[in-house]
Write a protein that holds these residues in place. Structure first.
Motif, PDB file in Angstrom:
ATOM      1  N   LYS A  43       0.872  -1.234  -0.056  1.00 32.11           N
ATOM      2  CA  LYS A  43      -0.076   0.187   0.015  1.00 32.11           C
ATOM      3  C   LYS A  43       0.826   1.172   0.045  1.00 32.11           C
ATOM      4  N   GLU A  44       0.327   2.358  -0.370  1.00 36.83           N
ATOM      5  CA  GLU A  44       1.035   3.626  -0.269  1.00 36.83           C
ATOM      6  C   GLU A  44       1.309   3.922   1.008  1.00 36.83           C
ATOM      7  N   ARG A  45       2.081   4.954   1.346  1.00 34.23           N
ATOM      8  CA  ARG A  45       2.374   5.499   2.438  1.00 34.23           C
ATOM      9  C   ARG A  45       1.369   6.638   2.759  1.00 34.23           C
ATOM     10  N   ASP A  46       0.849   6.562   3.802  1.00 33.78           N
ATOM     11  CA  ASP A  46      -0.363   7.678   4.224  1.00 33.78           C
ATOM     12  C   ASP A  46       0.106   8.566   5.554  1.00 33.78           C
ATOM     13  N   LEU A  47      -0.432   9.676   5.257  1.00 31.59           N
ATOM     14  CA  LEU A  47      -0.245  10.746   6.466  1.00 31.59           C
ATOM     15  C   LEU A  47      -1.092  10.283   7.404  1.00 31.59           C
ATOM     16  N   VAL A  48      -0.282  10.225   8.792  1.00 27.51           N
ATOM     17  CA  VAL A  48      -1.066   9.973  10.037  1.00 27.51           C
ATOM     18  C   VAL A  48      -1.418  11.378  10.711  1.00 27.51           C
ATOM     19  N   ALA A  49      -0.181  12.112  10.792  1.00 26.82           N
ATOM     20  CA  ALA A  49      -0.460  13.416  11.285  1.00 26.82           C
ATOM     21  C   ALA A  49       0.600  14.504  10.970  1.00 26.82           C
ATOM     22  N   ASP A  50       0.240  15.652  10.966  1.00 25.03           N
ATOM     23  CA  ASP A  50       1.282  16.572  10.985  1.00 25.03           C
ATOM     24  C   ASP A  50       1.229  17.787  11.708  1.00 25.03           C
ATOM     25  N   PHE A  51       2.293  18.615  11.810  1.00 22.96           N
ATOM     26  CA  PHE A  51       2.478  19.896  12.788  1.00 22.96           C
ATOM     27  C   PHE A  51       3.118  20.782  12.181  1.00 22.96           C
ATOM     28  N   SER A  52       2.318  21.672  11.626  1.00 22.24           N
ATOM     29  CA  SER A  52       2.857  22.647  10.473  1.00 22.24           C
ATOM     30  C   SER A  52       3.661  23.811  11.080  1.00 22.24           C
ATOM     31  N   VAL A  53       4.289  24.537  10.510  1.00 24.88           N
ATOM     32  CA  VAL A  53       4.770  25.628  11.064  1.00 24.88           C
ATOM     33  C   VAL A  53       4.954  26.838   9.540  1.00 24.88           C
ATOM     34  N   THR A  58      -2.318  21.440  13.655  1.00 25.58           N
ATOM     35  CA  THR A  58      -2.050  19.832  13.861  1.00 25.58           C
ATOM     36  C   THR A  58      -3.153  19.503  12.819  1.00 25.58           C
ATOM     37  N   ASN A  59      -2.910  18.414  12.090  1.00 27.11           N
ATOM     38  CA  ASN A  59      -3.727  17.722  11.396  1.00 27.11           C
ATOM     39  C   ASN A  59      -3.816  16.266  11.524  1.00 27.11           C
ATOM     40  N   TYR A  60      -4.728  15.479  11.402  1.00 22.93           N
ATOM     41  CA  TYR A  60      -4.792  14.001  11.546  1.00 22.93           C
ATOM     42  C   TYR A  60      -5.510  13.339  10.754  1.00 22.93           C
ATOM     43  N   ALA A  61      -5.241  12.151  10.248  1.00 19.27           N
ATOM     44  CA  ALA A  61      -6.207  11.368   9.404  1.00 19.27           C
ATOM     45  C   ALA A  61      -7.278  11.028  10.039  1.00 19.27           C
ATOM     46  N   ASP A  62      -8.570  10.840   9.477  1.00 20.38           N
ATOM     47  CA  ASP A  62      -9.698  10.475  10.207  1.00 20.38           C
ATOM     48  C   ASP A  62      -9.613   9.382  11.173  1.00 20.38           C
ATOM     49  N   SER A  63      -8.812   8.241  10.583  1.00 18.76           N
ATOM     50  CA  SER A  63      -8.783   7.039  11.217  1.00 18.76           C
ATOM     51  C   SER A  63      -8.321   7.244  12.781  1.00 18.76           C
ATOM     52  N   VAL A  64      -7.521   8.088  12.885  1.00 20.78           N
ATOM     53  CA  VAL A  64      -6.533   8.234  14.236  1.00 20.78           C
ATOM     54  C   VAL A  64      -7.045   9.408  15.028  1.00 20.78           C
ATOM     55  N   LYS A  65      -8.002  10.196  14.534  1.00 23.20           N
ATOM     56  CA  LYS A  65      -8.450  11.405  15.343  1.00 23.20           C
ATOM     57  C   LYS A  65      -8.932  10.872  16.475  1.00 23.20           C
ATOM     58  N   THR A  91      -1.522  -1.225  12.760  1.00 23.68           N
ATOM     59  CA  THR A  91      -0.150  -2.125  12.553  1.00 23.68           C
ATOM     60  C   THR A  91       0.442  -1.523  11.059  1.00 23.68           C
ATOM     61  N   ALA A  92       1.808  -0.979  11.296  1.00 19.75           N
ATOM     62  CA  ALA A  92       2.388  -0.469  10.139  1.00 19.75           C
ATOM     63  C   ALA A  92       3.594  -0.250  10.472  1.00 19.75           C
ATOM     64  N   VAL A  93       4.548   0.134   9.268  1.00 17.83           N
ATOM     65  CA  VAL A  93       5.836   0.738   9.695  1.00 17.83           C
ATOM     66  C   VAL A  93       5.578   2.374   9.474  1.00 17.83           C
ATOM     67  N   TYR A  94       5.890   3.208  10.695  1.00 19.16           N
ATOM     68  CA  TYR A  94       5.770   4.484  10.636  1.00 19.16           C
ATOM     69  C   TYR A  94       6.875   5.285  10.270  1.00 19.16           C
ATOM     70  N   TYR A  95       6.807   6.288   9.799  1.00 19.02           N
ATOM     71  CA  TYR A  95       8.065   7.161   9.183  1.00 19.02           C
ATOM     72  C   TYR A  95       7.616   8.538   9.433  1.00 19.02           C
ATOM     73  N   CYS A  96       8.796   9.153   9.912  1.00 19.06           N
ATOM     74  CA  CYS A  96       8.893  10.427  10.320  1.00 19.06           C
ATOM     75  C   CYS A  96       9.134  11.331   8.925  1.00 19.06           C
ATOM     76  N   ASN A  97       8.778  12.435   8.758  1.00 21.46           N
ATOM     77  CA  ASN A  97       9.086  13.136   7.624  1.00 21.46           C
ATOM     78  C   ASN A  97       9.087  14.628   8.011  1.00 21.46           C
ATOM     79  N   ALA A  98      10.133  15.395   7.271  1.00 24.61           N
ATOM     80  CA  ALA A  98      10.075  16.977   7.608  1.00 24.61           C
ATOM     81  C   ALA A  98      10.230  17.550   6.245  1.00 24.61           C
TER      82      ALA A  98
END
Length: 120
Positions: A43-53, A58-65, A91-98
Motif C-alpha cells: 500500500k501507499e504511504r499515508d499521512l497520519v498526522a502533521d504539525f505545521s509551521v 495540527t492535522n490528523y487522518a480521520d482514522s486516528v482522530k 499495524t504499519a511501519v511509521y515514518y517521520c517526515n520533515a
C-alpha cells in the motif's frame, strides 16, 4: 547531514499505547513541518498526522482522530506521536517526515521507519 531517527515502535496489545519519537538533526528543525506517515505492505504511504509551521496547526487522518496526538519539542529537535487505544489496523511501519519550502526550493526528508504491531 540530515538525519531523522525514529524510535519507540514495537508490539502492543489492542487498546494499548505507544509513543513514537523522531530525533532530527542537520537542518533547522523549528522551520520545518513535521509529519508522521505509515505504510503497510503493498500500500501507499499515508499521512497520519502533521504539525505545521508557522502557526502550529495540527492535522490528523480521520482514522486516528481522538486516539493519536502529534507534538514537537523544538528545543530537543524532536517530534512525537502518542498513540492510544491502538487497533490491529494501526499495524504499519511509521515514518517521520520533515518538509519545508525555502526561497522557492522544496525540502523533504524521511526517516528509516519504525515498526508498530498491534496484536494479541
Amino acid at each position: 547531514q540530515v538525519q531523522l531517527v525514529e524510535s519507540g515502535g514495537g508490539l502492543v496489545q489492542p487498546g494499548g499505547s505507544l509513543r513514537l519519537s523522531c530525533a532530527a538533526s542537520g537542518f533547522t528543525f523549528s522551520t520545518y513541518t513535521m509529519s508522521w506517515y505509515r505504510q503497510t505492505p503493498g500500500k501507499e504511504r499515508d499521512l497520519v498526522a502533521d504539525f505545521s509551521v508557522p502557526g502550529g496547526r495540527t492535522n490528523y487522518a480521520d482514522s486516528v482522530k481522538g486516539r493519536f496526538t502529534i507534538s514537537r519539542d523544538n528545543a530537543k529537535n524532536t517530534v512525537y506521536l502518542q498513540m492510544n487505544s491502538l487497533k490491529p489496523e494501526d499495524t504499519a511501519v511509521y515514518y517521520c517526515n520533515a518538509k519545508s519550502r525555502i526561497y522557492g526550493l522544496f525540502y523533504n526528508y524521511w526517516g528509516q521507519g519504525t515498526q508498530v504491531t498491534v496484536s494479541s
